[in-house]
Design a protein around this motif. Structure first.
Motif, PDB file in Angstrom:
ATOM      1  N   TYR A 265      54.483  42.094  29.614  1.00  0.00           N
ATOM      2  CA  TYR A 265      55.462  41.051  29.918  1.00  0.00           C
ATOM      3  C   TYR A 265      54.838  39.860  30.638  1.00  0.00           C
ATOM      4  CZ  TYR A 265      58.488  45.037  28.988  1.00  0.00           C
ATOM      5  OH  TYR A 265      59.095  46.119  28.403  1.00  0.00           O
ATOM      6  N   VAL A 266      53.496  39.750  30.604  1.00  0.00           N
ATOM      7  CA  VAL A 266      52.829  38.749  31.418  1.00  0.00           C
ATOM      8  C   VAL A 266      53.253  37.330  31.050  1.00  0.00           C
ATOM      9  CG1 VAL A 266      50.736  38.646  29.990  1.00  0.00           C
ATOM     10  CG2 VAL A 266      50.625  38.030  32.413  1.00  0.00           C
ATOM     11  N   GLU A 267      53.371  37.008  29.767  1.00  0.00           N
ATOM     12  CA  GLU A 267      53.752  35.648  29.394  1.00  0.00           C
ATOM     13  C   GLU A 267      55.191  35.354  29.802  1.00  0.00           C
ATOM     14  OE1 GLU A 267      51.897  33.871  25.763  1.00  0.00           O
ATOM     15  OE2 GLU A 267      51.653  35.978  25.220  1.00  0.00           O
ATOM     16  N   CYS A 287      45.180  36.515  38.955  1.00  0.00           N
ATOM     17  CA  CYS A 287      44.775  37.544  38.004  1.00  0.00           C
ATOM     18  C   CYS A 287      43.278  37.765  38.110  1.00  0.00           C
ATOM     19  CB  CYS A 287      45.158  37.162  36.577  1.00  0.00           C
ATOM     20  SG  CYS A 287      44.458  35.601  36.029  1.00  0.00           S
ATOM     21  N   TYR A 288      42.817  38.874  37.562  1.00  0.00           N
ATOM     22  CA  TYR A 288      41.377  39.109  37.431  1.00  0.00           C
ATOM     23  C   TYR A 288      41.044  39.247  35.944  1.00  0.00           C
ATOM     24  CZ  TYR A 288      42.922  44.074  37.486  1.00  0.00           C
ATOM     25  OH  TYR A 288      43.559  45.269  37.245  1.00  0.00           O
ATOM     26  N   PRO A 289      39.803  38.922  35.541  1.00  0.00           N
ATOM     27  CA  PRO A 289      39.487  38.768  34.118  1.00  0.00           C
ATOM     28  C   PRO A 289      38.951  40.013  33.429  1.00  0.00           C
ATOM     29  CG  PRO A 289      37.686  37.921  35.418  1.00  0.00           C
ATOM     30  CD  PRO A 289      38.714  38.419  36.399  1.00  0.00           C
ATOM     31  N   ASP A 351      43.876  36.994  28.678  1.00  0.00           N
ATOM     32  CA  ASP A 351      43.700  35.610  28.231  1.00  0.00           C
ATOM     33  C   ASP A 351      44.873  34.738  28.675  1.00  0.00           C
ATOM     34  OD1 ASP A 351      41.369  36.388  27.034  1.00  0.00           O
ATOM     35  OD2 ASP A 351      42.093  36.227  24.971  1.00  0.00           O
ATOM     36  N   ALA A 352      46.094  35.237  28.490  1.00  0.00           N
ATOM     37  CA  ALA A 352      47.287  34.458  28.839  1.00  0.00           C
ATOM     38  C   ALA A 352      47.329  34.171  30.333  1.00  0.00           C
ATOM     39  CB  ALA A 352      48.547  35.196  28.397  1.00  0.00           C
ATOM     40  N   CYS A 353      46.969  35.160  31.129  1.00  0.00           N
ATOM     41  CA  CYS A 353      47.059  34.997  32.575  1.00  0.00           C
ATOM     42  C   CYS A 353      45.952  34.084  33.103  1.00  0.00           C
ATOM     43  CB  CYS A 353      46.980  36.368  33.247  1.00  0.00           C
ATOM     44  SG  CYS A 353      47.860  36.472  34.819  1.00  0.00           S
TER      45      CYS A 353
END
Length: 488
Positions: A265-267, A287-289, A351-353
């Motif tokens: 549900y991040v987006e 966020c962390y990658p 990627d989105a975050c």
């Protein structure tokens, strides 16, 4: 006469910038200087004096120490709001990744003065602690007081059954008052934030959480919150809670590692946070990658582990040995305690975050001599290498903004020292990172989580060079506590 006048003007101009003498402690020449607040992105020369940036010049400067940054990026030092186990080992990991200021904000300290005193005059980088709500809960609800390690609450003699009972418990009015009093003492002792791991204490009611938010607002401090777990019946309540809490209390709320808390549900959650901010609600996130998280295997979120299908255990990796888990060894290690890596997130969530313009970058990493996670050593360099250079999801100035300016501005109301950080301008603290944008990359892996990154050439903290291309400078300890003056 005209020639003499022109020559005099040139000499005066050169002297004003320091070229005629070693007017600066450090002169950083010929670098690509990026300042995320003003939008500066050009070749400039930076003069550092008495711990601050004294000038940003179009002419080369002279200093007692000169750094030729030709072909390199000169940026404000990175700020990490979410780390653990603050100390010499952690500071080196974060500094090698370009970090000049770091905070233990989600976990926090029970004894705030003791936590700061443990690092007095020996910190490589700037540091700070929150006042720990979870620690206050342990102190209030446990049969025996939690053990203390340099001001941080540890389980000590609190066994797994008692810990589970504490985590699931709601509190009485008297117990809530006791919790609030402990957290408030930490704020009076100068903590810039309150740390709240609500997912780890699912018995806490929204009323309890709101009361803590109100306390933070009373002292004009930030709250760093690890969201509740998603629940089928309450739907998005986990994200509504900090938004509504910020609105009702007036506190500035920061959400830890949205990539792992929001998952699929991040987006949607990023959109919800955008709407809240546009309405004037003070709520930020990070966020962390990486696609794997890490946690203590004893965490209450896994209380139902006996009901898991066998294939789920294979997503869990014991950090000390690298082995994937089964139901049998999960039980063994849960009794023992320790850190486990969880492989479960999707690349598109990360990627989105990372790509969202308002998310900050924070490692959620710590120090563990027995293992760890690559985010401990490589978070910022991973963003610069993979997400900027390789994937093209961010411009370089946008990435630097996420790692310096956004964390600073989200904290400066609670911690006025942060108003001098996260920028590369005259008058700001000389917290500076100098790196090669063409080669910078993380090297840490799940098998070797503490490998130092490549491409970070120099790190400067409060006007002191702590790292050069040859390594760390012996004996350097210019890090300062980020803390408010204690109150009565």
């Amino acid at each position: 006469m005209v020639r003499v006048l022109i020559a005099a003007i040139i000499v005066v101009a050169a002297s004003a910038d320091g070229a005629a003498g070693k007017d600066y402690d450090i002169a950083i020449n010929n670098g690509r200087v990026i300042d995320p607040e003003t939008g500066l992105d050009d070749i400039r020369h930076v003069g550092v004096k008495d711990g601050a940036i004294a000038t940003i010049s179009k002419r080369p400067l002279a200093g007692a120490q000169t750094i030729d940054a030709q072909g390199l990026v000169v940026a404000p030092g990175f700020i990490d709001r979410n780390t653990y186990v603050l100390g010499p080992e952690l500071f080196r990991l974060r500094a090698a990744d370009g970090v000049t200021t770091t905070f233990n904000f989600e976990e926090g300290a029970n004894d705030v003065p003791a936590a700061y005193d443990a690092l007095k005059d020996q910190a490589l980088i700037n540091f700070g602690f929150s006042s720990s709500w979870a620690g206050a809960r342990l102190a209030t609800l446990s049969k025996t007081p939690p053990a203390m390690n340099k001001g941080i609450a540890e389980l000590g003699d609190i066994g797994p059954d008692e810990m589970a009972a504490i985590a699931k418990s709601s509190v009485t009015d008297e117990q809530l008052a006791a919790i609030i009093a402990i957290v408030e003492q930490g704020l009076k002792d100068g903590a810039p934030a309150v740390g709240m791991g609500v997912e780890y204490m699912p018995g806490a009611t929204m009323t309890e959480v709101l009361e803590v938010f109100k306390l933070a607002a009373k002292y004009n401090r930030s709250v760093q919150i690890h969201l509740r777990d998603w629940d089928r019946t309450s739907d998005y309540a986990y994200i509504y809670e900090p938004i509504a809490g910020a609105l009702l209390s007036g506190a500035a709320i920061h959400i830890s590692h949205l990539n792992s808390s929001a998952a699929n549900y991040v987006e949607r959650n990023l959109d919800q946070l955008d709407i809240a901010r546009q309405a004037g609600v003070a709520v930020t996130t990070e966020c962390y990658p990486y696609t794997a998280g890490m946690n203590d295997i004893r965490a209450e979120m896994w209380a139902d582990w006996r009901e898991w299908p066998e294939e789920r255990f294979h997503n869990y990796q014991w950090s000390q040995t690298g082995e994937r888990l089964t139901k049998d060894n999960f039980a063994e290690y849960r009794e023992k305690g320790g850190l486990v890596i969880i492989h479960w997130m999707k690349e598109e969530w990360i990627d989105a975050c990372v790509a969202h313009p308002e998310t900050q970058i924070a490692s959620d990493g710590g120090w563990d001599p027995n293992g760890g996670h690559p985010r401990d050593a490589g978070t910022n360099t991973s963003v610069l290498g993979r997400f900027v250079r390789e994937k093209g999801l961010l411009s370089l100035p946008a990435a630097i903004r996420k790692m310096s300016y956004l964390p600073a501005t989200s904290l400066e109301a609670a911690a006025p020292q942060m108003a001098r950080k996260g920028r590369l301008q005259k008058g700001m603290d000389a917290d500076i990172v100098i790196f090669n944008a063409g080669t910078v990359s993380d090297r840490a892996t799940y098998a070797e989580p503490q490998l130092a990154p490549e491409g970070i050439d120099y790190v400067i903290v409060n006007g002191v060079v702590i790292k050069t291309p040859d390594g760390f400078v012996d004996g350097a300890a210019p890090g300062e506590p980020i803390r408010l003056p204690p109150a009565e």
